[in-house]
Design an enzyme around this catalytic site. Sequence first.
Site, mmCIF file in Angstrom:
data_model
loop_
_atom_site.group_PDB
_atom_site.id
_atom_site.type_symbol
_atom_site.label_atom_id
_atom_site.label_comp_id
_atom_site.label_asym_id
_atom_site.label_seq_id
_atom_site.Cartn_x
_atom_site.Cartn_y
_atom_site.Cartn_z
ATOM 1 N N CYS A 12 -16.106 8.446 4.702
ATOM 2 C CA CYS A 12 -15.489 7.468 5.461
ATOM 3 C C CYS A 12 -14.704 6.951 6.878
ATOM 4 O O CYS A 12 -13.736 8.371 6.570
ATOM 5 C CB CYS A 12 -14.818 6.257 4.083
ATOM 6 S SG CYS A 12 -13.460 4.922 4.432
ATOM 7 N N CYS B 181 -23.688 0.823 6.010
ATOM 8 C CA CYS B 181 -22.119 2.304 6.821
ATOM 9 C C CYS B 181 -22.703 3.135 6.779
ATOM 10 O O CYS B 181 -23.997 3.732 6.384
ATOM 11 C CB CYS B 181 -21.243 2.736 5.266
ATOM 12 S SG CYS B 181 -20.597 3.982 5.610
ATOM 13 N N ASP C 89 0.721 -1.118 0.109
ATOM 14 C CA ASP C 89 -0.102 0.076 -0.098
ATOM 15 C C ASP C 89 0.987 1.592 -0.320
ATOM 16 O O ASP C 89 0.071 2.451 0.493
ATOM 17 C CB ASP C 89 -1.442 0.051 1.191
ATOM 18 C CG ASP C 89 -0.246 0.485 2.775
ATOM 19 O OD1 ASP C 89 0.744 1.111 2.490
ATOM 20 O OD2 ASP C 89 -1.087 0.269 3.512
#
Length: 350
Positions: free
Chosen positions: A219, A203, A138
């Site tokens: 988020c 969510c 990442d």
Amino acid sequence: MTPAELAQAIKNHARQLGFTQAGIAVPTPSPAALDAYAQWLKAGYQAGMTYLATPDAQQRRADPTQTLPECRSILALATPYANPAACPPPGSHTPTGKIAAYAWGDDYHETILPRLKQMVEFIEAQVGHPIPNRYYTDTGPLLERDLAQRAGLGWLGKNTCLIVPGQGSYFLLAEILLGIDLPPDPPFQSDHCGTCTRCLDACPTQAILPNRQLNANLCISYLTIENKANIPESLRPLLQNWVFGCDICQMVCPWNLRFAPPHGDPAFAPRADTPAPPIAADLCLSAQDFNRKFRNSPVRRAKRRGYQRNLATAAVNDPQRRLDALLEKIAQEHDEPLVRQHAKKRPKSG
């Protein structure tokens, strides 16, 4: 050794090092993935992560040979981390926060990057000479999930995570760009999400979009880690008691509920009180205490001011308001203005 035999030997060695999933892809990303990435950037869904939208970053993601000109194959790898469902719930006598499961133990970069170096050394020993290479977990300009899908590891779920069939999505991804030709694996073509929308429905901030994209502006993981400024007041109640990252969209996924193993790689074993950190105690950590407690932990990415900003938000969100007295003290005396601002209590309802 034939290229096919070398590829199999590489995958076998990867599994010995803890990469339970391994596959090989060609360097060129799929046009659909590149278009989706461009549209994601155009919509501003990268939020404050402006480094993702630079021309150089986009060019490197579109063409890995911009990073390694000799690149002819890419080894895609995945290693599992702890299943959050396996962590027993904390007692209710004191408010606790929640930390995403991948961050319960030591920083995965400290474990995975040396393993990638070992992989390169193994491959070079097999071929008998040095090989041009670059490796990342990442940290590189790659479309990681697209790469993993093209290497046959799994599919991109509606929650935007890579889902490995029969294993779920609690995986950390890594890649090695190699200057040798290896036979690529068949891409994973099937989509096993079907009509399920549990991740979208669960969510709290509605950050997950119907087109398998994520609006980072909403988020919880972005807001509690990459975001270094204020958390928008309208979103703070929706963070609940998440203080570093979020696992909600993965925890409700049927593939994780049914198939994710209870434990991940032992290298990422949970530290004491990290899965459910005590909010009051951690709100009072000095800079020295914070660095000591989270030494070699991913939580340090948020820095003390960001972590305690998140803790203050979680304390305000406590439905029983057990930390009101502490919040009043934090709001007046904390050395970080960011934390003081987030410690301000909302008026009691009713």
